[in-house]
Design an enzyme around this catalytic site. Sequence first.
Site, PDB file in Angstrom:
ATOM      1  N   TYR A   1      50.397  43.924  33.677  1.00  0.00           N
ATOM      2  CA  TYR A   1      49.391  42.910  33.323  1.00  0.00           C
ATOM      3  C   TYR A   1      49.976  41.496  33.469  1.00  0.00           C
ATOM      4  O   TYR A   1      49.377  40.614  34.072  1.00  0.00           O
ATOM      5  CB  TYR A   1      48.907  43.096  31.879  1.00  0.00           C
ATOM      6  CG  TYR A   1      47.855  44.164  31.664  1.00  0.00           C
ATOM      7  CD1 TYR A   1      47.677  45.208  32.566  1.00  0.00           C
ATOM      8  CD2 TYR A   1      47.030  44.133  30.543  1.00  0.00           C
ATOM      9  CE1 TYR A   1      46.723  46.192  32.348  1.00  0.00           C
ATOM     10  CE2 TYR A   1      46.066  45.111  30.313  1.00  0.00           C
ATOM     11  CZ  TYR A   1      45.908  46.141  31.217  1.00  0.00           C
ATOM     12  OH  TYR A   1      44.959  47.105  30.985  1.00  0.00           O
TER      13      TYR A   1
ATOM     14  N   ARG B   1      36.885  49.181  29.320  1.00  0.00           N
ATOM     15  CA  ARG B   1      38.329  49.263  29.058  1.00  0.00           C
ATOM     16  C   ARG B   1      39.104  49.073  30.358  1.00  0.00           C
ATOM     17  O   ARG B   1      38.915  49.819  31.322  1.00  0.00           O
ATOM     18  CB  ARG B   1      38.637  50.633  28.458  1.00  0.00           C
ATOM     19  CG  ARG B   1      40.063  50.805  28.044  1.00  0.00           C
ATOM     20  CD  ARG B   1      40.249  52.139  27.342  1.00  0.00           C
ATOM     21  NE  ARG B   1      41.581  52.267  26.813  1.00  0.00           N
ATOM     22  CZ  ARG B   1      41.973  53.260  26.034  1.00  0.00           C
ATOM     23  NH1 ARG B   1      41.120  54.202  25.697  1.00  0.00           N
ATOM     24  NH2 ARG B   1      43.204  53.322  25.584  1.00  0.00           N
TER      25      ARG B   1
ATOM     26  N   HIS C   1      37.370  44.455  25.357  1.00  0.00           N
ATOM     27  CA  HIS C   1      37.062  45.659  26.138  1.00  0.00           C
ATOM     28  C   HIS C   1      36.574  46.752  25.189  1.00  0.00           C
ATOM     29  O   HIS C   1      36.968  46.806  24.021  1.00  0.00           O
ATOM     30  CB  HIS C   1      38.309  46.200  26.846  1.00  0.00           C
ATOM     31  CG  HIS C   1      38.980  45.236  27.772  1.00  0.00           C
ATOM     32  ND1 HIS C   1      38.405  44.833  28.950  1.00  0.00           N
ATOM     33  CD2 HIS C   1      40.190  44.623  27.707  1.00  0.00           C
ATOM     34  CE1 HIS C   1      39.240  44.003  29.573  1.00  0.00           C
ATOM     35  NE2 HIS C   1      40.323  43.856  28.842  1.00  0.00           N
TER      36      HIS C   1
ATOM     37  N   ARG D   1      48.460  46.939  18.969  1.00  0.00           N
ATOM     38  CA  ARG D   1      47.498  47.169  17.884  1.00  0.00           C
ATOM     39  C   ARG D   1      48.116  47.106  16.499  1.00  0.00           C
ATOM     40  O   ARG D   1      47.422  47.278  15.505  1.00  0.00           O
ATOM     41  CB  ARG D   1      46.831  48.532  18.088  1.00  0.00           C
ATOM     42  CG  ARG D   1      46.149  48.620  19.442  1.00  0.00           C
ATOM     43  CD  ARG D   1      45.427  49.925  19.678  1.00  0.00           C
ATOM     44  NE  ARG D   1      44.827  49.930  21.008  1.00  0.00           N
ATOM     45  CZ  ARG D   1      43.910  50.783  21.417  1.00  0.00           C
ATOM     46  NH1 ARG D   1      43.477  51.731  20.598  1.00  0.00           N
ATOM     47  NH2 ARG D   1      43.421  50.709  22.636  1.00  0.00           N
TER      48      ARG D   1
ATOM     49  N   HIS E   1      37.520  37.736  25.733  1.00  0.00           N
ATOM     50  CA  HIS E   1      38.271  38.861  26.306  1.00  0.00           C
ATOM     51  C   HIS E   1      38.248  40.061  25.361  1.00  0.00           C
ATOM     52  O   HIS E   1      39.112  40.214  24.492  1.00  0.00           O
ATOM     53  CB  HIS E   1      39.709  38.410  26.574  1.00  0.00           C
ATOM     54  CG  HIS E   1      40.539  39.381  27.365  1.00  0.00           C
ATOM     55  ND1 HIS E   1      41.735  39.021  27.938  1.00  0.00           N
ATOM     56  CD2 HIS E   1      40.364  40.689  27.682  1.00  0.00           C
ATOM     57  CE1 HIS E   1      42.258  40.068  28.558  1.00  0.00           C
ATOM     58  NE2 HIS E   1      41.453  41.100  28.412  1.00  0.00           N
TER      59      HIS E   1
ATOM     60  N   GLU F   1      41.541  40.022  22.935  1.00  0.00           N
ATOM     61  CA  GLU F   1      41.686  41.358  23.530  1.00  0.00           C
ATOM     62  C   GLU F   1      41.993  42.365  22.425  1.00  0.00           C
ATOM     63  O   GLU F   1      42.901  43.200  22.530  1.00  0.00           O
ATOM     64  CB  GLU F   1      42.752  41.387  24.631  1.00  0.00           C
ATOM     65  CG  GLU F   1      42.614  42.569  25.581  1.00  0.00           C
ATOM     66  CD  GLU F   1      43.665  42.591  26.696  1.00  0.00           C
ATOM     67  OE1 GLU F   1      44.736  42.023  26.524  1.00  0.00           O
ATOM     68  OE2 GLU F   1      43.383  43.202  27.754  1.00  0.00           O
TER      69      GLU F   1
ATOM     70  N   HIS G   1      42.086  40.751  36.362  1.00  0.00           N
ATOM     71  CA  HIS G   1      42.544  41.786  35.432  1.00  0.00           C
ATOM     72  C   HIS G   1      42.894  43.071  36.176  1.00  0.00           C
ATOM     73  O   HIS G   1      42.034  43.733  36.726  1.00  0.00           O
ATOM     74  CB  HIS G   1      41.454  42.073  34.406  1.00  0.00           C
ATOM     75  CG  HIS G   1      41.979  42.554  33.093  1.00  0.00           C
ATOM     76  ND1 HIS G   1      42.891  43.573  32.979  1.00  0.00           N
ATOM     77  CD2 HIS G   1      41.717  42.147  31.823  1.00  0.00           C
ATOM     78  CE1 HIS G   1      43.169  43.764  31.695  1.00  0.00           C
ATOM     79  NE2 HIS G   1      42.477  42.916  30.977  1.00  0.00           N
TER      80      HIS G   1
ATOM     81  N   HIS H   1      45.894  36.812  29.015  1.00  0.00           N
ATOM     82  CA  HIS H   1      47.215  36.927  28.406  1.00  0.00           C
ATOM     83  C   HIS H   1      47.982  35.614  28.496  1.00  0.00           C
ATOM     84  O   HIS H   1      49.177  35.577  28.792  1.00  0.00           O
ATOM     85  CB  HIS H   1      48.018  38.077  29.045  1.00  0.00           C
ATOM     86  CG  HIS H   1      47.161  39.288  29.324  1.00  0.00           C
ATOM     87  ND1 HIS H   1      46.887  39.758  30.586  1.00  0.00           N
ATOM     88  CD2 HIS H   1      46.441  40.081  28.490  1.00  0.00           C
ATOM     89  CE1 HIS H   1      46.080  40.795  30.516  1.00  0.00           C
ATOM     90  NE2 HIS H   1      45.779  41.016  29.261  1.00  0.00           N
TER      91      HIS H   1
END
Length: 342
Positions: free
Chosen positions: A194, A71, A8, A290, A6, A284, A178, A223
């Site tokens: 999500y 993305r 992007h 982040r 996973h 991901e 997704h 997730h």
Amino acid sequence: MIIDVHGHYTTAPAALGAWRDLQIAGLKDPSQTPSAADLKISDDEIRETIETNQLRLMKERGSDLTIFSPRASFMAHHIGDFQTSSTWAAICNELCYRVSQLFPEHFIPAAMLPQSPGVDPKTCIPELVKCVEQYGNVGLNLNPDPSGGHWTSPPLSDKSWYPIYEKMVEYDIPAMIHVSTSCNSCFHTTGSHYLNADTTAFMQCLTSDLFKDFPTLKFLIPHGGGAVPYHWGLFRGLAQEMKKPLLEEHLLNNIFFDTCVYHQPGINLLTEVVPTKNILFASEMIGAVRGIDPQTGHYYDDTKRYIEATQNLTAEEKHQVYEGNARRVFTRLDAALKAKGL
Ligand SMILES: [Zn+2]
């Protein structure tokens, strides 16, 4: 080998976003609509964005190969019409293909589809065919809610989705379920929409007999499956009341979960509740969250640390999560690796 299923291209050069802004402006003022050829991104720019971001982190954290798709929050299928999504998907898929050509050891592409609210899903098939046959895509991202948080499409068990499933079965490629950006202010994109979608997709499969019609269809719910592992008892109980088979038989030959769960107790729960054969390693990375967790001093999305630390998996089971299950679910990935002698 450690395969992250996973990833992007969240770090694509800024020219991509600027092109998209013009495309959106063109919906009101067609004189501004750019052509696909107006987007110019060099190989060096792609190299730079990958080497300093995803590839750097993969090397630091110790993963080898990422299944890489456009993305997700940028898919924004709710914007414009089918033509808008079609041009946009083609551009984004081509970029991920170029990443895979520039870094063939580390990235293999998965496709976004040119979905559009109210448009027949079968219109996505030409882009899917191109991505698989010309670009070597090993998976696709299927958005169960192209409206972006208003849920105007029928459930995934509806026959309107079947042309996509028929193609998936023919190619033997899985779909990651997704969604994209939420344009409903009630739902935060990554925090609500999500995780809602992950849970909703599971329940749509549970209440239906989709996998009787498609016994070899494979969905990857990201997730960590949203609320599914945490509420496994509720789902088992509902299935029982609906006279459905046990979940292992009803869903777990077809539904898989990734490990994009950003704390140790979450991974412990996932690996305790869901059979190991249904869990695929993923991070991901450079995605929803982040930052660095002040409690651990490590990035939240450094999910390999949680897999390493959990007491619920033996060394052999970790190997399944890191590599074996990904090769079994993404058979085209397995074939591509075998062709390289891996
Ligand atoms: Zn994602």
